[in-house]
Design an enzyme around this catalytic site. Structure first.
Site, mmCIF file in Angstrom:
data_model
loop_
_atom_site.group_PDB
_atom_site.id
_atom_site.type_symbol
_atom_site.label_atom_id
_atom_site.label_comp_id
_atom_site.label_asym_id
_atom_site.label_seq_id
_atom_site.Cartn_x
_atom_site.Cartn_y
_atom_site.Cartn_z
ATOM 1 N N HIS A 72 0.833 -1.205 0.000
ATOM 2 C CA HIS A 72 0.000 0.000 0.000
ATOM 3 C C HIS A 72 0.866 1.253 0.000
ATOM 4 O O HIS A 72 1.759 1.386 0.821
ATOM 5 C CB HIS A 72 -0.876 0.048 1.256
ATOM 6 C CG HIS A 72 -1.974 -0.962 1.251
ATOM 7 N ND1 HIS A 72 -2.897 -1.066 2.243
ATOM 8 C CD2 HIS A 72 -2.300 -1.918 0.352
ATOM 9 C CE1 HIS A 72 -3.747 -2.035 1.975
ATOM 10 N NE2 HIS A 72 -3.390 -2.572 0.837
ATOM 11 N N TYR A 201 -9.758 4.427 6.976
ATOM 12 C CA TYR A 201 -10.139 4.710 8.362
ATOM 13 C C TYR A 201 -11.268 5.737 8.344
ATOM 14 O O TYR A 201 -11.088 6.824 7.771
ATOM 15 C CB TYR A 201 -8.957 5.289 9.135
ATOM 16 C CG TYR A 201 -7.822 4.299 9.373
ATOM 17 C CD1 TYR A 201 -7.761 3.551 10.551
ATOM 18 C CD2 TYR A 201 -6.805 4.130 8.437
ATOM 19 C CE1 TYR A 201 -6.725 2.661 10.784
ATOM 20 C CE2 TYR A 201 -5.764 3.221 8.665
ATOM 21 C CZ TYR A 201 -5.736 2.494 9.846
ATOM 22 O OH TYR A 201 -4.705 1.605 10.065
ATOM 23 N N PRO A 293 -5.707 -0.789 18.282
ATOM 24 C CA PRO A 293 -5.310 -1.209 16.929
ATOM 25 C C PRO A 293 -5.314 -0.107 15.866
ATOM 26 O O PRO A 293 -4.810 -0.326 14.767
ATOM 27 C CB PRO A 293 -6.332 -2.291 16.576
ATOM 28 C CG PRO A 293 -7.497 -2.031 17.459
ATOM 29 C CD PRO A 293 -6.970 -1.403 18.704
ATOM 30 N N LYS A 297 -0.087 -0.845 14.987
ATOM 31 C CA LYS A 297 1.282 -0.892 15.512
ATOM 32 C C LYS A 297 1.609 -2.141 16.335
ATOM 33 O O LYS A 297 2.785 -2.445 16.558
ATOM 34 C CB LYS A 297 1.535 0.358 16.383
ATOM 35 C CG LYS A 297 1.681 1.634 15.582
ATOM 36 C CD LYS A 297 3.027 1.701 14.889
ATOM 37 C CE LYS A 297 3.055 2.688 13.763
ATOM 38 N NZ LYS A 297 3.055 2.113 12.421
ATOM 39 N N TYR A 385 2.937 6.161 10.526
ATOM 40 C CA TYR A 385 2.178 5.021 10.004
ATOM 41 C C TYR A 385 3.112 3.980 9.374
ATOM 42 O O TYR A 385 2.944 2.779 9.581
ATOM 43 C CB TYR A 385 1.125 5.489 8.989
ATOM 44 C CG TYR A 385 0.080 4.432 8.751
ATOM 45 C CD1 TYR A 385 -1.000 4.289 9.613
ATOM 46 C CD2 TYR A 385 0.191 3.532 7.687
ATOM 47 C CE1 TYR A 385 -1.946 3.288 9.432
ATOM 48 C CE2 TYR A 385 -0.753 2.533 7.497
ATOM 49 C CZ TYR A 385 -1.822 2.414 8.374
ATOM 50 O OH TYR A 385 -2.748 1.419 8.194
HETATM 51 C C1 PHB Z 1 -6.532 -5.182 10.014
HETATM 52 O O1 PHB Z 1 -6.403 -5.408 8.807
HETATM 53 O O2 PHB Z 1 -6.970 -6.051 10.800
HETATM 54 C C2 PHB Z 1 -6.167 -3.846 10.531
HETATM 55 C C3 PHB Z 1 -5.679 -2.883 9.670
HETATM 56 C C4 PHB Z 1 -5.334 -1.636 10.153
HETATM 57 C C5 PHB Z 1 -5.496 -1.351 11.497
HETATM 58 C C6 PHB Z 1 -5.973 -2.310 12.365
HETATM 59 C C7 PHB Z 1 -6.310 -3.578 11.895
HETATM 60 O O3 PHB Z 1 -5.172 -0.121 11.965
#
Ligand code: PHB
Ligand code: APR
Length: 394
Positions: A72, A201, A293, A297, A385
Site C-alpha cells: 500500500h 479509516y 489497533p 502498531k 504510520y
Molecule cells: C486489520 O487489517 O486487521 C487492521 C488494519 C489496520 C489497522 C488495524 C487492523 O489499523
C-alpha cells in the site's frame, strides 16, 4: 533439558525471536500453553511496516509475504461523508506498508521452525520462571501429567498480555494503562476488499469504521461499538448496513457483502509495563505493552522488540558484549512510547467518544480538516504510520 534461550509463548514475538536466534546459531526452546492450531485460529491485525518485512527476510521467512502481501502506498481517511487520501509513500520518501495477516505470518514462522527441527512444546501447562536473577535461570512446565525443567542462560517472556512472565515480576513493574470506552466489532469475509490499495479509516457520526483486507479475495472490516455490545446482536446484514452508513456514498455503493467467517468484539487498550528486563528475563511484544489497533502498531512493535532483543543476545554470545542486554529495556521503551503515543492519537482522532461534548467534537473536526490539508500534518501521520526507523532519536 538445557537450552541457551527459553522462550515463553509461540505468538509472533516468540516465533520470530526463535528463528532469528537459530539463524545466529543460538539454540532455543519455545513453550506454548495452547495448541498450534489454536494459535493460528486467532484473527489479529494485518499491516506490516517495511522494517517488519525486512526482519521476516532476516529470519528466512520473507518469500510468502513478498509473493502474497499487498503493498500500500496510501491510506484514506473518511469524514463528513468524503474520502481523503494520505499518500504515505510520497510523504515519506518512498516508504510503504504491506497488508499480510498475522495468521499467515505466524504460519510462515511455525513452518520454518518445524522445517529446521527446532523444539516447540505445545500445550505446556503451568509454566513457572525461576532464578532469572542468577546466571542460571530455569523454567518449569507440565506436559501430559509430568513436570519438566529446562536450564537456560536467558528467558524471553513472549507470552502476550495474559502471560505468566510479567505476572512473575509484577512486584517490580510499573504499569501504565488506559482503557477506551468502546470496542471494535470485526468481521472477516471471503469477498473482494472494497479498497484493495488503501486501508480506509472512517470517522462518522455513527462511530469509527475500518476497511481492510487479508488478500484480494478476503476482506477485514471493523466498526466501533459500545463496550457492552454483544456479537450475537450483530447479524451479517446489520453489520454490512452499519458499515455502509459509516463511509462515503461511493465506497458504500461498492462494498461487496457476503457471509462472514469470523465475527468478534475486541476492547481497546493502551498499556505499558516498565522496565522490560529483570536480570536474565526479558519481556517482548504484548507481554510488555498493548496499543489500541488504530494505526496497526501492535505486531510491528512486537517485531521491533524482537529485533532489539535478538541483536542483544547475538552480541552477547558472539562478542561477549553485554551492552545490548543492559540497554534493551530503555531502548525498546523509547520506541514503544512513540508508537503508544501515535496509536492513542489516531484512536482519539478517529473515534466518537461518549463524553467529548460539542466542543470536543468540533475540535476533532478541525483537526481532521487540518490533517488532510496540511503537508506537515499529513507527513507526521505518514512517517508514524510507515514506522519510525529503529534508530530514531539515537
Ligand atoms: C486489520 O487489517 O486487521 C487492521 C488494519 C489496520 C489497522 C488495524 C487492523 O489499523
Ligand atoms: N505459558 C506458555 N505460553 C503462554 C502463556 C503461558 N503461561 N501465556 C500465554 N502464552 C502464549 C499464548 O497462548 C500466545 O500464543 O503466548 C503467546 C503470546 O502471543 P501473542 O498474544 O500473539 O503475543 P505476541 O507474540 O507478543 O504478539 C503480538 O499479537 O495481540 C497481537 O497486536 C498484537 O499483533 C501483536 C501481536
Amino acid at each position: 533439558m538445557r537450552t541457551q534461550v527459553a522462550i515463553i509463548g509461540a505468538g509472533p514475538s516468540g516465533l520470530l525471536l526463535g528463528q532469528l536466534l537459530h539463524k545466529a546459531g543460538i539454540d532455543n526452546i519455545i513453550l506454548e500453553r495452547q495448541t498450534g492450531d489454536y494459535v493460528l485460529g486467532r484473527i489479529r491485525a494485518g499491516i506490516l511496516e517495511q522494517t517488519t518485512v525486512d526482519l521476516l527476510h532476516e529470519a528466512g521467512v520473507g518469500h510468502r509475504v513478498d509473493a502474497e502481501g499487498i503493498v500500500h502506498h496510501a491510506i484514506e481517511l473518511v469524514f463528513e461523508g468524503k474520502r481523503h487520501p494520505i499518500h504515505v509513500h510520497d510523504l515519506t520518501g518512498g516508504k510503504v506498508v504491506t497488508a499480510y495477516g498475522q495468521t499467515e505470518l505466524t504460519r510462515d514462522l511455525m513452518e520454518a521452525r518445524e522445517a529446521a527441527g527446532l523444539p516447540t512444546v505445545y500445550e505446556a501447562a503451568n509454566v513457572t520462571l525461576h532464578d532469572f536473577d542468577s546466571q542460571s535461570p530455569r523454567v518449569r512446565y507440565e506436559k501430559d501429567g509430568q513436570t519438566h525443567e529446562i536450564a537456560c542462560d536467558f528467558i524471553a517472556g513472549c507470552d502476550g498480555f495474559h502471560g505468566v512472565s510479567r505476572e512473575t515480576v509484577k512486584d517490580k513493574v510499573t504499569e501504565y494503562e488506559k482503557v477506551y470506552p468502546f470496542g471494535w466489532l470485526g468481521v472477516l469475509a471471503d469477498v473482494p476488499p472494497v479498497s484493495p490499495h488503501a486501508i480506509v479509516y472512517g470517522n462518522s457520526a455513527r462511530g469509527f469504521s475500518l476497511c481492510s483486507m487479508r488478500s484480494l479475495t478476503r476482506s477485514r472490516y471493523y466498526v466501533q461499538v459500545p463496550l457492552d455490545d454483544k456479537v450475537e446482536a450483530w447479524s451479517d446484514e446489520r453489520f454490512w448496513d452499519e458499515l455502509r452508513r459509516r463511509v462515503d456514498p461511493d465506497l458504500a455503493a461498492r462494498i461487496v457483502t457476503g457471509p462472514t467467517i469470523e465475527k468478534s468484539i475486541a476492547p481497546l487498550r493502551s498499556f505499558v509495563a516498565e522496565p522490560l528486563r529483570f536480570g536474565r528475563l526479558f519481556l517482548a511484544g504484548d507481554a510488555g505493552h498493548i496499543v489500541p489497533p488504530t494505526g496497526a502498531k501492535g505486531l510491528n512493535l512486537a517485531a521491533s522488540d524482537v529485533k532489539f532483543l535478538s541483536t542483544a543476545l547475538i552480541e552477547f554470545y558472539k562478542d561477549k558484549i553485554e551492552a545490548g542486554i543492559d540497554t534493551y529495556s530503555d531502548r525498546v521503551l523509547k520506541r514503544i512510547w512513540k508508537a503508544e503515543r501515535f496509536s492513542w492519537w489516531m484512536t482519539s482522532l478517529m473515534h466518537r467518544f461518549p463524553d467529548s461534548g460539542e466542543i470536543g467534537q468540533r475540535l476533532q473536526e478541525a483537526e481532521l480538516d487540518y490533517l488532510v490539508n496540511s503537508v506537515a500534518a499529513s507527513t507526521t501521520l505518514a512517517e508514524n504510520y510507515v514506522g519510525l526507523p529503529f534508530d530514531f532519536g539515537e
